[in-house]
Enzyme design. Structure first.
Site, short mmCIF file in Angstrom:
data_model
loop_
_atom_site.label_atom_id
_atom_site.label_comp_id
_atom_site.label_asym_id
_atom_site.label_seq_id
_atom_site.Cartn_x
_atom_site.Cartn_y
_atom_site.Cartn_z
N ASP A 273 -51.85 31.12 50.26
CA ASP A 273 -50.59 31.83 50.53
C ASP A 273 -50.23 32.71 49.34
OD1 ASP A 273 -48.16 32.74 51.38
OD2 ASP A 273 -47.10 30.81 51.14
N LYS A 280 -45.91 36.87 46.18
CA LYS A 280 -45.33 35.85 45.30
C LYS A 280 -45.53 36.27 43.84
CE LYS A 280 -46.06 31.68 48.10
NZ LYS A 280 -44.65 31.28 48.17
N ARG A 354 -43.95 29.00 59.20
CA ARG A 354 -43.25 28.87 60.48
C ARG A 354 -43.83 29.80 61.54
NH1 ARG A 354 -37.78 30.42 57.40
NH2 ARG A 354 -39.00 29.50 55.74
N1 BES Z 1 -45.96 27.75 51.08
C1 BES Z 1 -44.65 28.19 50.76
C2 BES Z 1 -43.70 27.04 50.42
C3 BES Z 1 -43.94 26.40 49.09
C4 BES Z 1 -43.48 27.02 47.93
C5 BES Z 1 -44.54 25.18 49.00
C6 BES Z 1 -43.66 26.42 46.72
C7 BES Z 1 -44.72 24.58 47.78
C8 BES Z 1 -44.29 25.20 46.63
C9 BES Z 1 -44.05 28.96 51.94
O1 BES Z 1 -44.94 29.67 52.70
C10 BES Z 1 -43.08 29.92 51.37
O2 BES Z 1 -43.50 30.79 50.69
N2 BES Z 1 -41.79 29.72 51.64
C11 BES Z 1 -40.79 30.55 51.12
C12 BES Z 1 -39.81 30.83 52.22
C13 BES Z 1 -38.82 31.92 51.89
C14 BES Z 1 -39.53 33.24 51.79
C15 BES Z 1 -37.76 31.95 52.96
C16 BES Z 1 -40.13 29.79 49.97
O3 BES Z 1 -39.99 28.58 50.04
O4 BES Z 1 -39.82 30.44 48.98
ZN ZN Z 2 -46.84 28.99 52.75
MN MN Z 3 -45.27 31.61 51.94
#
Ligand code: BES
Ligand code: ZN
Ligand code: MN
Length: 497
Positions: A273, A280, A354
């Site tokens: 991801d 990110k 999601r």
């Molecule tokens: N895989 C991440 C969630 C995650 C982040 C898991 C850090 C473990 C450590 C997920 O896909 C994600 O990026 N979620 C975002 C959602 C936001 C953009 C609404 C998040 O949690 O920042």
């Molecule tokens: Zn993710």
């Molecule tokens: Mn993500």
């Protein structure tokens, strides 16, 4: 790896590389400890008298070649207070200590000869299950991409010398713990593999191999073409920027009559991801190789279940994709149509979990499920809320939530229930689609669950956010195998009911 259990009082003549014996706080010995002590001419009581080991929980001391015993070593471990029951977590720590210390020695086989333990609210079967589980769990070692493949843990046989008559329930509990840990270790291995090896195709091949290993498992894999004909526009939008083909992996376990409705486990399998166009930041981005730990959990649980062979039907559905930025990648503001027909405005391409899960949840309807549980490293917000101790639990049916909470307590792989109230749903309103894929800065784990709930209206459903619990960061960096123990326990309880 073999675990066995038998009753015997012939402790002096027991051949073993390492005999594990306990001592209570204040240097007191129980029946078993006293028998071993007598056989080796009081060496253990002398050591205790000198204060080399006080008997506190977590303490251990290795004694070498005590005269009078056929065992090459005696590992003395602290059992804590004689007249106070230990907590289940302390019992787990005690077993972990044993296997860690033995693991560092060259002992090839070990013999556990502890006195009867008092553990709060937990019976002998629970203790043996933990013993089998911690033993097998401690043997996992990542070597796949290391030149040095030498095993650091040498033992591969563990005999338990029980203090009383051994029943089939004792044997089953020990074996069940070991199977659970083999499932967890399989999940750890998948989690630890880097994104350039563990791709969606690799996950599909892993599931296919698993189905070849067990007659009770069958596997089918859907590629992008097939998913397009099913209308999985949301899932497909995530892998659009990647050269790796997205896959929907279905692994079925048949343990009961065809007519019995299955439990469906759905796993998030983002093999890497990056965040996509909503890229990110660079710090610790390597950890996003773990973003398929939901998928790993589901596949690891299927391995454990196939080994244990309970009378129940279970289906695993893994939604696998790689989230990359590229000229083909989905952009913020893009609108896609999910398999359910609902349109989704993708305001942030980093909220991709999601997007793959919602189509997998719709796909799950075809199995006419008794219940659906999805598992996902879904939100950083869940780590903010619950830290790295509890998995976040959401459900649209309280009975199912209670079952999962109880399974977490039993297995010490605990979850904590979070609210799925309607009040949060309006945060997902979109001016241009039926739903937005993010809900703003507040309650991020909750709004993610709210999003999923809209695609799980036709059955009992629960969601496990494992972003905090699926892996360790820092010096111990690595996948934990959670929540394989929770889910395995949940399935076995259902099979019993
Ligand atoms: N895989 C991440 C969630 C995650 C982040 C898991 C850090 C473990 C450590 C997920 O896909 C994600 O990026 N979620 C975002 C959602 C936001 C953009 C609404 C998040 O949690 O920042
Ligand atoms: Zn993710
Ligand atoms: Mn993500």
């Amino acid at each position: 790896m073999d675990f066995s259990i038998k009753y015997t009082d012939k402790l002096a003549t027991q051949r073993s590389d390492c005999l594990v014996v306990g001592a209570y706080q204040g240097g007191k010995l129980g029946d078993r400890g006293a028998q071993v002590d007598a056989a080796c001419g009081g060496v253990i009581s002398a050591v205790l008298k000198q204060g080399d080991l006080k008997g506190k929980l977590g303490e251990s001391l290795m004694l070498h070649a005590p005269a009078g015993l056929k065992a090459k070593r005696v590992l003395l471990v602290g059992l804590g207070d004689t007249d106070k029951a230990m907590s289940p977590v302390d019992c787990q720590k005690l077993f972990t200590t044993i296997f860690q210390v033995v693991g560092k020695s060259p002992a090839k086989d070990l013999t556990v000869c502890l006195d009867s333990l008092q553990v709060e609210d937990k019976d002998e079967a629970w203790q043996l299950e933990q013993l089998g589980r911690q033993g097998e769990y401690s043997r996992y070692q990542y070597t796949h991409t290391k030149s040095d493949k030498e095993r650091k843990t040498h033992w591969d046989n563990c005999d338990v010398l029980w203090y009383d008559k051994v029943s089939p329930a004792h044997k089953n509990a020990l074996a069940l713990g070991a199977s659970t840990a083999r499932g967890a270790n399989a999940a750890r291995e998948l989690g630890n593999l880097p994104g350039n090896i563990c791709t969606p195709t690799f996950l599909a091949e892993h599931a296919e191999a698993l189905s070849k290993e067990f007659d009770s498992l069958s596997c089918s894999v859907l590629g992008e073409k097939k998913m397009a004909t099913l209308g999985m526009g949301s899932l497909l939008s995530v892998g659009r920027g990647s050269a790796e083909e997205s896959k929907l992996i279905v692994l079925e376990y048949k343990g009961a009559a065809k007519t019995q409705k299955p439990v469906v486990l759905v796993g998030k399998g983002i093999t890497f991801d990056t965040g996509g166009i909503s890229l990110k930041p660079g710090a610790a981005m390597d950890e996003m190789k773990y973003d398929m730990c939901g998928a790993a959990t589901v596949l690891g649980t299927m391995r454990a279940i196939a080994e244990i062979a309970p009378k129940i039907n279970v289906v695993a559905v893994v939604a696998a994709a790689e989230n990359m930025p590229s000229d083909c990648a989905t952009k913020p503001g893009d609108i896609v149509t999910s398999m359910s027909g609902k349109t989704i405005e993708i305001l942030n391409t980093d909220a991709e979990g999601r997007l793959v899960l919602c189509d997998a949840l719709t796909y799950a309807e075809r199995f006419k499920p008794a219940a659906v549980v999805d598992v996902a490293t879904l939100t950083g917000a869940c780590i903010v809320a619950l830290g790295k101790v509890a998995t976040g639990l959401y459900a649209n049916q309280q009975g199912l939530a209670d079952e999962l909470l109880a399974a977490g307590e039993d297995s010490l792989d605990r979850a904590w229930q979070m609210p799925l109230w309607k009040d949060y749903q309006s945060l997902l309103d979109s001016n241009f689609a039926d739903v937005a894929n993010i809900g703003g800065p507040h309650g991020g784990s909750i709004t993610a669950a709210c999003f999923l709930s809209r695609f799980a209206e036709n059955y009992d459903w629960a969601h496990l956010d494992i972003a905090g619990t699926a892996w360790h960061s820092g010096a111990n960096k690595g996948a934990t195998g959670r929540p394989v123990p929770l889910l395995t326990r949940f399935i076995l309880k259902r099979a019993d009911a």
